[in-house]
Write a protein that holds these residues in place. Sequence first.
Motif, PDB file in Angstrom:
ATOM      1  N   THR A  44       0.887  -1.245  -0.134  1.00  0.00           N
ATOM      2  CA  THR A  44       0.003   0.060   0.197  1.00  0.00           C
ATOM      3  C   THR A  44       0.986   1.229   0.044  1.00  0.00           C
ATOM      4  OG1 THR A  44      -0.081  -0.061   2.448  1.00  0.00           O
ATOM      5  CG2 THR A  44      -2.013  -1.128   1.315  1.00  0.00           C
ATOM      6  N   GLY A  45       0.405   2.325  -0.471  1.00  0.00           N
ATOM      7  CA  GLY A  45       1.069   3.762  -0.341  1.00  0.00           C
ATOM      8  C   GLY A  45       1.625   3.996  -1.552  1.00  0.00           C
ATOM      9  N   ARG A  46       2.822   4.814  -1.613  1.00  0.00           N
ATOM     10  CA  ARG A  46       3.496   5.416  -2.484  1.00  0.00           C
ATOM     11  C   ARG A  46       4.016   4.218  -3.439  1.00  0.00           C
ATOM     12  NH1 ARG A  46       8.697   8.778  -0.738  1.00  0.00           N
ATOM     13  NH2 ARG A  46       8.982   9.097  -3.102  1.00  0.00           N
ATOM     14  N   ASP A  47       4.055   4.490  -4.774  1.00  0.00           N
ATOM     15  CA  ASP A  47       4.578   3.481  -5.743  1.00  0.00           C
ATOM     16  C   ASP A  47       5.444   4.287  -6.876  1.00  0.00           C
ATOM     17  OD1 ASP A  47       2.499   4.501  -7.027  1.00  0.00           O
ATOM     18  OD2 ASP A  47       1.524   2.726  -7.459  1.00  0.00           O
ATOM     19  N   ASP A  48       5.638   5.739  -6.518  1.00  0.00           N
ATOM     20  CA  ASP A  48       6.513   6.431  -7.755  1.00  0.00           C
ATOM     21  C   ASP A  48       7.612   5.745  -7.924  1.00  0.00           C
ATOM     22  OD1 ASP A  48       6.705   7.357  -5.009  1.00  0.00           O
ATOM     23  OD2 ASP A  48       8.106   8.708  -5.761  1.00  0.00           O
ATOM     24  N   HIS A  49       8.331   5.118  -7.073  1.00  0.00           N
ATOM     25  CA  HIS A  49       9.615   4.352  -7.305  1.00  0.00           C
ATOM     26  C   HIS A  49       9.362   3.346  -8.306  1.00  0.00           C
ATOM     27  CE1 HIS A  49       7.977   2.500  -3.809  1.00  0.00           C
ATOM     28  NE2 HIS A  49       9.128   1.849  -4.035  1.00  0.00           N
ATOM     29  N   LEU A  50       8.219   2.853  -8.214  1.00  0.00           N
ATOM     30  CA  LEU A  50       8.158   1.429  -9.265  1.00  0.00           C
ATOM     31  C   LEU A  50       7.414   2.026 -10.414  1.00  0.00           C
ATOM     32  CD1 LEU A  50       6.498  -0.843  -6.449  1.00  0.00           C
ATOM     33  CD2 LEU A  50       8.891  -0.662  -7.034  1.00  0.00           C
ATOM     34  N   GLY A  51       7.445   3.252 -11.037  1.00  0.00           N
ATOM     35  CA  GLY A  51       6.559   3.563 -12.161  1.00  0.00           C
ATOM     36  C   GLY A  51       5.014   3.925 -11.870  1.00  0.00           C
ATOM     37  N   GLY A  52       4.635   3.936 -10.572  1.00  0.00           N
ATOM     38  CA  GLY A  52       3.234   4.200 -10.477  1.00  0.00           C
ATOM     39  C   GLY A  52       2.824   5.866 -10.206  1.00  0.00           C
ATOM     40  N   ASP A  53       1.560   6.111  -9.840  1.00  0.00           N
ATOM     41  CA  ASP A  53       1.109   7.300 -10.065  1.00  0.00           C
ATOM     42  C   ASP A  53       0.925   7.736  -8.417  1.00  0.00           C
ATOM     43  OD1 ASP A  53      -0.857   5.597  -9.403  1.00  0.00           O
ATOM     44  OD2 ASP A  53      -2.216   6.469 -11.008  1.00  0.00           O
ATOM     45  N   ILE A  54       1.442   7.183  -7.700  1.00  0.00           N
ATOM     46  CA  ILE A  54       1.071   7.648  -6.228  1.00  0.00           C
ATOM     47  C   ILE A  54       2.444   8.329  -5.522  1.00  0.00           C
ATOM     48  CG2 ILE A  54       0.145   6.932  -3.834  1.00  0.00           C
ATOM     49  CD1 ILE A  54      -0.826   4.090  -5.115  1.00  0.00           C
ATOM     50  N   VAL A  55       2.066   9.392  -5.412  1.00  0.00           N
ATOM     51  CA  VAL A  55       3.466  10.167  -4.797  1.00  0.00           C
ATOM     52  C   VAL A  55       3.111  10.810  -3.499  1.00  0.00           C
ATOM     53  CG1 VAL A  55       3.949  10.781  -7.209  1.00  0.00           C
ATOM     54  CG2 VAL A  55       2.499  12.463  -6.059  1.00  0.00           C
ATOM     55  N   PRO A  56       4.193  11.282  -2.758  1.00  0.00           N
ATOM     56  CA  PRO A  56       3.891  11.729  -1.309  1.00  0.00           C
ATOM     57  C   PRO A  56       2.905  12.760  -1.124  1.00  0.00           C
ATOM     58  CG  PRO A  56       6.328  11.237  -1.719  1.00  0.00           C
ATOM     59  CD  PRO A  56       5.527  10.786  -3.228  1.00  0.00           C
ATOM     60  N   ASP A  57       2.803  13.675  -2.429  1.00  0.00           N
ATOM     61  CA  ASP A  57       2.198  14.867  -2.117  1.00  0.00           C
ATOM     62  C   ASP A  57       0.671  14.541  -2.053  1.00  0.00           C
ATOM     63  OD1 ASP A  57       4.372  16.513  -1.935  1.00  0.00           O
ATOM     64  OD2 ASP A  57       4.090  17.319  -4.034  1.00  0.00           O
ATOM     65  N   MET A  58       0.273  13.254  -2.519  1.00  0.00           N
ATOM     66  CA  MET A  58      -1.073  12.774  -2.743  1.00  0.00           C
ATOM     67  C   MET A  58      -1.523  12.526  -1.003  1.00  0.00           C
ATOM     68  SD  MET A  58      -0.873  10.704  -5.975  1.00  0.00           S
ATOM     69  CE  MET A  58      -2.810  10.284  -6.216  1.00  0.00           C
ATOM     70  N   PHE A  59      -0.771  12.363  -0.059  1.00  0.00           N
ATOM     71  CA  PHE A  59      -1.176  11.853   1.340  1.00  0.00           C
ATOM     72  C   PHE A  59      -1.288  12.885   2.174  1.00  0.00           C
ATOM     73  CE2 PHE A  59       0.951   8.653  -0.561  1.00  0.00           C
ATOM     74  CZ  PHE A  59       0.628   7.313   0.031  1.00  0.00           C
ATOM     75  N   LYS A  60      -2.267  12.938   3.062  1.00  0.00           N
ATOM     76  CA  LYS A  60      -2.753  14.062   3.933  1.00  0.00           C
ATOM     77  C   LYS A  60      -1.559  14.407   4.806  1.00  0.00           C
ATOM     78  CE  LYS A  60      -6.358  15.142   7.497  1.00  0.00           C
ATOM     79  NZ  LYS A  60      -7.429  14.827   8.312  1.00  0.00           N
ATOM     80  N   LYS A  61      -0.778  13.659   5.249  1.00  0.00           N
ATOM     81  CA  LYS A  61       0.452  13.935   6.128  1.00  0.00           C
ATOM     82  C   LYS A  61       1.626  13.142   5.549  1.00  0.00           C
ATOM     83  CE  LYS A  61      -1.726  12.112   9.890  1.00  0.00           C
ATOM     84  NZ  LYS A  61      -2.219  11.925  11.347  1.00  0.00           N
ATOM     85  N   HIS A  62       2.816  14.029   5.633  1.00  0.00           N
ATOM     86  CA  HIS A  62       4.186  13.202   5.240  1.00  0.00           C
ATOM     87  C   HIS A  62       4.360  11.947   5.961  1.00  0.00           C
ATOM     88  CE1 HIS A  62       8.097  12.704   4.481  1.00  0.00           C
ATOM     89  NE2 HIS A  62       8.394  12.628   5.736  1.00  0.00           N
ATOM     90  N   GLU A  63       3.915  11.604   7.096  1.00  0.00           N
ATOM     91  CA  GLU A  63       4.289  10.328   7.750  1.00  0.00           C
ATOM     92  C   GLU A  63       3.424   9.398   7.329  1.00  0.00           C
ATOM     93  OE1 GLU A  63       2.129  12.920  11.016  1.00  0.00           O
ATOM     94  OE2 GLU A  63       3.618  13.242   9.461  1.00  0.00           O
ATOM     95  N   ASN A  64       2.284   9.629   6.616  1.00  0.00           N
ATOM     96  CA  ASN A  64       1.576   8.667   6.045  1.00  0.00           C
ATOM     97  C   ASN A  64       2.190   8.356   4.619  1.00  0.00           C
ATOM     98  OD1 ASN A  64      -0.175   8.706   8.144  1.00  0.00           O
ATOM     99  ND2 ASN A  64      -1.620  10.134   7.108  1.00  0.00           N
ATOM    100  N   SER A  65       3.058   8.690   4.019  1.00  0.00           N
ATOM    101  CA  SER A  65       3.159   8.380   2.426  1.00  0.00           C
ATOM    102  C   SER A  65       4.401   7.293   2.315  1.00  0.00           C
ATOM    103  CB  SER A  65       4.014   9.993   1.867  1.00  0.00           C
ATOM    104  OG  SER A  65       4.975  10.251   2.572  1.00  0.00           O
ATOM    105  N   THR A  66       4.230   6.564   3.127  1.00  0.00           N
ATOM    106  CA  THR A  66       4.931   5.195   3.423  1.00  0.00           C
ATOM    107  C   THR A  66       4.611   4.063   1.897  1.00  0.00           C
ATOM    108  OG1 THR A  66       3.607   4.074   4.615  1.00  0.00           O
ATOM    109  CG2 THR A  66       5.258   5.296   5.565  1.00  0.00           C
ATOM    110  N   HIS A  67       5.771   3.282   1.760  1.00  0.00           N
ATOM    111  CA  HIS A  67       5.364   1.991   0.765  1.00  0.00           C
ATOM    112  C   HIS A  67       5.357   0.910   1.863  1.00  0.00           C
ATOM    113  CE1 HIS A  67       5.448  -0.335  -2.757  1.00  0.00           C
ATOM    114  NE2 HIS A  67       6.307  -0.905  -1.897  1.00  0.00           N
ATOM    115  N   ASP A  68       4.197   0.314   2.170  1.00  0.00           N
ATOM    116  CA  ASP A  68       4.230  -0.771   3.058  1.00  0.00           C
ATOM    117  C   ASP A  68       4.005  -2.227   2.391  1.00  0.00           C
ATOM    118  OD1 ASP A  68       4.767   0.796   5.498  1.00  0.00           O
ATOM    119  OD2 ASP A  68       2.854   1.566   5.186  1.00  0.00           O
ATOM    120  N   ASP A  69       4.794  -3.078   2.282  1.00  0.00           N
ATOM    121  CA  ASP A  69       4.697  -4.568   1.916  1.00  0.00           C
ATOM    122  C   ASP A  69       3.838  -5.157   2.789  1.00  0.00           C
ATOM    123  OD1 ASP A  69       6.130  -4.155  -0.543  1.00  0.00           O
ATOM    124  OD2 ASP A  69       8.059  -4.469   0.547  1.00  0.00           O
ATOM    125  N   ILE A  70       2.974  -5.879   2.212  1.00  0.00           N
ATOM    126  CA  ILE A  70       2.043  -7.088   2.864  1.00  0.00           C
ATOM    127  C   ILE A  70       2.718  -8.467   2.397  1.00  0.00           C
ATOM    128  CG2 ILE A  70      -0.076  -7.708   3.620  1.00  0.00           C
ATOM    129  CD1 ILE A  70      -1.136  -4.870   2.985  1.00  0.00           C
TER     130      ILE A  70
END
Length: 396
Positions: free
Chosen positions: A328-354
């Motif tokens: 879940t979360g940012r995927d810009d480093h994978l070529g995706g469209d989810i970037v940190p600026d899209m999150f409400k708070k900086h600390e939420n803009s993680t990329h978390d593997d499940i």
Amino acid sequence: MSMPAYITKEILADPTKREFGEFSLSRLLGTVFEPTDGCRICILTDFDDPAAMMKNHAYLEADGFPVQKNAYKHFYQALHNGVMEELGMDGGEMFAYYCTNGSNLDMKDPCWDAEGNELSLDNDIYTNYDIILCITDWSATAPLTAKCKEYGFRGATLHGVNDIILNSGLAVNYDEVSEDAECVRQAMTKADEVEIDFELEDGRILTAWLGLDGQEAQKSHGLCKGKEPDVANLPAGEVYFVPVDARGQFPMKYDDGTLGVLEVVDRNIISSTLIEGNQSTIDEHNQRLADDPMTGTLGELGFGTQVLPVSYSDIQDEKVLGTCHLATGRDDHLGGDIVPDMFKKHENSTHDDILFAPHKTPNFNIREVRMKRGEQVEQIIENFRPSDYVLQSLSR
């Protein structure tokens, strides 16, 4: 045509039986970063108090800090004990920055050297080194990937390095890892969709559907050869997609052991429901989803391509053949469209593997993973084992 010698039924059933060579930093760097001659190299690590811990390598005398101590022993000392000379490199300095306390969060700019001098990552590190090894507690793959494109360096992120990883996932031949990852990538590229069936202990089957829209599969294969800016995530050995859509359900095991069922609509996790454990953990997750829905957006679907022992660190364990993971979360480093600026708070803009793996999620089974590509339907995983289709793709 035959599979690599290390892929046997016996080793697939028990990867600890695979034999690995001794870890060699010279071999690792020479393979991953060829050419290395003339390159300036440095090491980055992280602390909550980097100024105090980095000065005179104070962490070496403190309790804890196993990753940072491995960075010093197996990388910093090795560089200065012949590896740089052998590979025609110079530099070898070590610097520390503030812990981000979140996976793939952007790093603060200040950093410190071993003399206690405060420096700038942007102005003093990224501009002055050709190869940067980031050996940390928290993954920095996403921010370092962005920085390498801006400043032109190559690098590798090796968060969570422990003795098992050093003696297995970092002791392999990365030319072979890359070749195996490419074989699996070719077997899965341009997939239209993937379905994952999860079997719970009570017999229920949950199915997650991920729409991939015929995209080219990508690979994390560990090589940064040439001069083009790039960052490898080590250990490597993974094929991945950036989902364009997702729906259905999948189970989640939280850090405290609580089990929940996650409901996915339009690529977003919208809610979690308790299976067993602490309702407060479920409530906290639901509150986070409600407060910042981007935290529940699925940004990655990945499949391991290596046969490795369990390291109890996801950086290696998600690369194991027969496992898969969502993120879940940012995927810009994978070529995706989810970037940190899209999150409400900086600390939420993680990329978390499940990660779904027998040791990590023993409470449920990956009963089957299916890939559809046009009219072709192939089984990819069954009961945490690679399918015949995947194993045959590795024949060479």
